[in-house]
Design a protein around this motif. Structure first.
Motif, PDB file in Angstrom:
ATOM      1  N   ILE A  41      -4.624 -10.033  -2.680  1.00  0.00           N
ATOM      2  CA  ILE A  41      -4.737  -8.635  -2.262  1.00  0.00           C
ATOM      3  C   ILE A  41      -5.415  -8.535  -0.899  1.00  0.00           C
ATOM      4  CG2 ILE A  41      -5.911  -6.457  -2.804  1.00  0.00           C
ATOM      5  CD1 ILE A  41      -5.339  -7.103  -5.780  1.00  0.00           C
ATOM      6  N   LEU A  42      -6.442  -9.339  -0.678  1.00  0.00           N
ATOM      7  CA  LEU A  42      -7.139  -9.307   0.613  1.00  0.00           C
ATOM      8  C   LEU A  42      -6.240  -9.774   1.754  1.00  0.00           C
ATOM      9  CD1 LEU A  42     -10.707 -10.587  -0.387  1.00  0.00           C
ATOM     10  CD2 LEU A  42     -10.036  -8.264   0.265  1.00  0.00           C
ATOM     11  N   VAL A  43      -5.390 -10.754   1.504  1.00  0.00           N
ATOM     12  CA  VAL A  43      -4.508 -11.211   2.585  1.00  0.00           C
ATOM     13  C   VAL A  43      -3.438 -10.160   2.885  1.00  0.00           C
ATOM     14  CG1 VAL A  43      -2.671 -12.479   1.362  1.00  0.00           C
ATOM     15  CG2 VAL A  43      -3.498 -13.316   3.537  1.00  0.00           C
ATOM     16  N   VAL A  44      -3.015  -9.404   1.872  1.00  0.00           N
ATOM     17  CA  VAL A  44      -2.078  -8.298   2.108  1.00  0.00           C
ATOM     18  C   VAL A  44      -2.746  -7.231   2.972  1.00  0.00           C
ATOM     19  CG1 VAL A  44      -0.847  -6.385   1.006  1.00  0.00           C
ATOM     20  CG2 VAL A  44      -0.696  -8.690   0.037  1.00  0.00           C
ATOM     21  N   ILE A  64       2.829 -10.655  -5.253  1.00  0.00           N
ATOM     22  CA  ILE A  64       2.444  -9.776  -4.145  1.00  0.00           C
ATOM     23  C   ILE A  64       2.316 -10.581  -2.856  1.00  0.00           C
ATOM     24  CG2 ILE A  64      -0.089  -9.883  -4.332  1.00  0.00           C
ATOM     25  CD1 ILE A  64      -0.108  -6.842  -3.862  1.00  0.00           C
ATOM     26  N   TYR A  65       1.871 -11.826  -2.968  1.00  0.00           N
ATOM     27  CA  TYR A  65       1.734 -12.662  -1.778  1.00  0.00           C
ATOM     28  C   TYR A  65       3.096 -13.026  -1.187  1.00  0.00           C
ATOM     29  CZ  TYR A  65       0.758 -16.716   1.153  1.00  0.00           C
ATOM     30  OH  TYR A  65       0.702 -17.599   2.212  1.00  0.00           O
ATOM     31  N   ILE A  66       4.038 -13.374  -2.043  1.00  0.00           N
ATOM     32  CA  ILE A  66       5.302 -13.916  -1.550  1.00  0.00           C
ATOM     33  C   ILE A  66       6.341 -12.838  -1.258  1.00  0.00           C
ATOM     34  CG2 ILE A  66       6.551 -14.260  -3.724  1.00  0.00           C
ATOM     35  CD1 ILE A  66       6.187 -16.813  -0.845  1.00  0.00           C
ATOM     36  N   LEU A  67       6.112 -11.593  -1.697  1.00  0.00           N
ATOM     37  CA  LEU A  67       7.130 -10.553  -1.526  1.00  0.00           C
ATOM     38  C   LEU A  67       6.761  -9.470  -0.517  1.00  0.00           C
ATOM     39  CD1 LEU A  67       8.251  -9.943  -5.235  1.00  0.00           C
ATOM     40  CD2 LEU A  67       9.273 -11.481  -3.544  1.00  0.00           C
ATOM     41  N   LEU A 117       2.305   1.698   1.623  1.00  0.00           N
ATOM     42  CA  LEU A 117       2.877   0.355   1.547  1.00  0.00           C
ATOM     43  C   LEU A 117       2.111  -0.515   0.555  1.00  0.00           C
ATOM     44  CD1 LEU A 117       3.886  -0.756   5.163  1.00  0.00           C
ATOM     45  CD2 LEU A 117       5.354  -0.607   3.154  1.00  0.00           C
ATOM     46  N   PHE A 118       0.790  -0.427   0.613  1.00  0.00           N
ATOM     47  CA  PHE A 118      -0.019  -1.227  -0.303  1.00  0.00           C
ATOM     48  C   PHE A 118       0.311  -0.892  -1.754  1.00  0.00           C
ATOM     49  CE2 PHE A 118      -3.830  -1.856  -2.909  1.00  0.00           C
ATOM     50  CZ  PHE A 118      -4.055  -3.212  -2.678  1.00  0.00           C
ATOM     51  N   MET A 119       0.454   0.383  -2.062  1.00  0.00           N
ATOM     52  CA  MET A 119       0.811   0.787  -3.423  1.00  0.00           C
ATOM     53  C   MET A 119       2.211   0.288  -3.788  1.00  0.00           C
ATOM     54  SD  MET A 119      -1.954   2.133  -4.277  1.00  0.00           S
ATOM     55  CE  MET A 119      -1.433   2.598  -5.943  1.00  0.00           C
ATOM     56  N   ALA A 160       5.254  -6.041  -6.928  1.00  0.00           N
ATOM     57  CA  ALA A 160       4.789  -7.312  -7.475  1.00  0.00           C
ATOM     58  C   ALA A 160       4.870  -7.308  -8.999  1.00  0.00           C
ATOM     59  CB  ALA A 160       3.359  -7.598  -7.009  1.00  0.00           C
ATOM     60  N   TYR A 161       4.374  -6.240  -9.600  1.00  0.00           N
ATOM     61  CA  TYR A 161       4.377  -6.187 -11.065  1.00  0.00           C
ATOM     62  C   TYR A 161       5.800  -6.076 -11.613  1.00  0.00           C
ATOM     63  CZ  TYR A 161       2.653  -5.237 -15.751  1.00  0.00           C
ATOM     64  OH  TYR A 161       2.374  -5.322 -17.099  1.00  0.00           O
ATOM     65  N   ALA A 162       6.622  -5.270 -10.958  1.00  0.00           N
ATOM     66  CA  ALA A 162       8.007  -5.122 -11.395  1.00  0.00           C
ATOM     67  C   ALA A 162       8.767  -6.445 -11.255  1.00  0.00           C
ATOM     68  CB  ALA A 162       8.708  -4.028 -10.588  1.00  0.00           C
ATOM     69  N   ALA A 163       8.556  -7.132 -10.127  1.00  0.00           N
ATOM     70  CA  ALA A 163       9.229  -8.418  -9.921  1.00  0.00           C
ATOM     71  C   ALA A 163       8.783  -9.436 -10.960  1.00  0.00           C
ATOM     72  CB  ALA A 163       8.928  -8.942  -8.514  1.00  0.00           C
ATOM     73  N   LEU A 164       7.507  -9.405 -11.315  1.00  0.00           N
ATOM     74  CA  LEU A 164       6.993 -10.327 -12.329  1.00  0.00           C
ATOM     75  C   LEU A 164       7.661 -10.083 -13.680  1.00  0.00           C
ATOM     76  CD1 LEU A 164       4.737 -12.423 -13.221  1.00  0.00           C
ATOM     77  CD2 LEU A 164       3.430 -10.392 -13.903  1.00  0.00           C
ATOM     78  N   LYS A 165       7.682  -8.819 -14.119  1.00  0.00           N
ATOM     79  CA  LYS A 165       8.142  -8.510 -15.466  1.00  0.00           C
ATOM     80  C   LYS A 165       9.665  -8.450 -15.595  1.00  0.00           C
ATOM     81  CE  LYS A 165       4.124  -8.293 -17.335  1.00  0.00           C
ATOM     82  NZ  LYS A 165       3.735  -9.306 -18.350  1.00  0.00           N
TER      83      LYS A 165
END
Length: 352
Positions: free
Chosen positions: A24-27, A294-297, A326-328, A334-339
């Motif tokens: 999250i911090l790197v984003v 979140i990091y890779i997408l 954008l952050f939201m 990230a969560y949608a891509a995961l699930k």
């Protein structure tokens, strides 16, 4: 508490949570980067150190997960396991990167035969996480999705571990750690920072940035050094935030090398040795779940956002709501891509 995995090994939820905090911090760092092009003005000056923290965590977790499995697991099986874990989101990131690039009104596109061939090469090589032709003009080794430069180093680290690292004695590993720490320090002092490795002219630094923390993570696990502290997740998260946010100064290279070599191992040891439960454990799980996606997408959208800031020169009052939005979006994506994608694809691949 330490939850149990399917293999029966205890799981380290605080380390998962810290990986999520670093992601999250790197984003946030990337969102700031477009607005503050001068590094000394950046609120999270050292946000790119999250990558070095990832490498250290990876070394620790890989040793923990696989060191005792080599009697019943081949190198080929190890590579399959790691590919199933990492590569589905690499593929998704490249596909999103391609779509965003084609729709990006600011991206340089001249649809000549040569450009189309370069774009096809960027897609194919990107899917293989290999360096690709620079189609954007940023001199990036991975122009459709910048952060995959670090995934290439992660793959190299896993290959080195499977071929050699798993067999090394602690003495030999100590030698490698010390030599790679010297190389890292020399590079950091020479440059004044370690915030590179993603460009063609500094591609070699990516390996330097990976080699020490990954090796140190292996050694840290094998030495069994853990620290138990109260409120470890909160304290370590605040520590990461402070370390990333401190201003740059004359001895900046020394500072960043010291953080990677001395402070990050202490944070990982505290995360591995401390306990957590209740709401904090659920928060750690959520942060860990979204850390990789979140990091890779997120970065394909950063290209458009950064170009918008540079070209249109909007007022900061306009930038702030866009950055927050954008952050939201990144969190939801990230969560949608995961699930909806990563977990189902990995489950299918495991069956195959």
């Amino acid at each position: 508490m330490q939850t149990q995995t399917l293999s029966g090994k205890p799981h380290f939820p605080i380390l998962d949570g810290l990986r999520g905090v670093a992601a999250i911090l790197v984003v946030i760092f990337h969102l700031f980067e477009a607005v503050f092009p001068v590094p000394k003005d950046l609120p999270l000056h050292h946000g790119y150190l999250a990558v070095d923290f990832f490498f250290l965590l990876s070394g620790f977790v890989v040793a923990y997960a696989y060191d005792d499995r080599w009697g019943k697991m081949s190198i080929k099986q190890f590579f399959k396991i790691r590919l199933v874990r990492l590569h589905p989101l690499v593929v998704l990131g490249i596909l999103i990167g391609l779509i965003v690039f084609l729709l990006d009104p600011f991206a340089p596109k001249a649809f000549s035969g040569v450009f189309v061939l370069k774009l096809i090469a960027a897609v194919v090589l990107g899917l293989l996480i290999l360096p690709a032709p620079d189609i954007r003009g940023w001199n990036e080794t991975h122009p459709l999705n910048g952060p995959t430069w670090s995934l290439l180093q992660e793959y190299i680290a896993n290959i080195l571990y499977a071929l050699f690292g798993r067999k090394l004695s602690n003495t030999v590993l100590w030698v490698i750690v010390v030599i790679s720490a010297i190389a890292l320090t020399a590079t950091a002092v020479w440059r004044g920072d370690v915030g590179t490795g993603w460009a063609y002219d500094t591609f070699w630094i990516a390996f330097v940035r990976m080699m020490f923390p990954f090796s140190a993570g292996l050694l840290l696990f094998r030495l069994g050094k853990k620290i138990q502290v109260p409120m470890a997740f909160l304290l370590c998260s605040v520590a990461l935030l402070v370390l990333f946010a401190l201003p740059t100064f004359k001895y900046n290279g020394w500072y960043e090398a010291a953080v990677i070599i001395f402070v990050f191992p202490v944070i990982v040891a505290a995360g591995a040795g401390s306990k957590i439960s209740g709401v904090w454990e659920k928060l750690c799980k959520f942060c860990g779940d979204i850390s990789y996606p979140i990091y890779i997408l997120h970065y394909p959208f950063i290209y458009v956002y950064t170009a918008w800031v540079y070209v249109e020169k909007p007022a900061k009052s306009e930038i702030v709501p866009v950055a927050i939005g954008l952050f939201m979006v990144f969190m939801v994506l990230a969560y949608a891509a995961l699930k909806l994608y990563d977990e189902p694809v990995r489950a299918w691949l495991k069956k195959k």
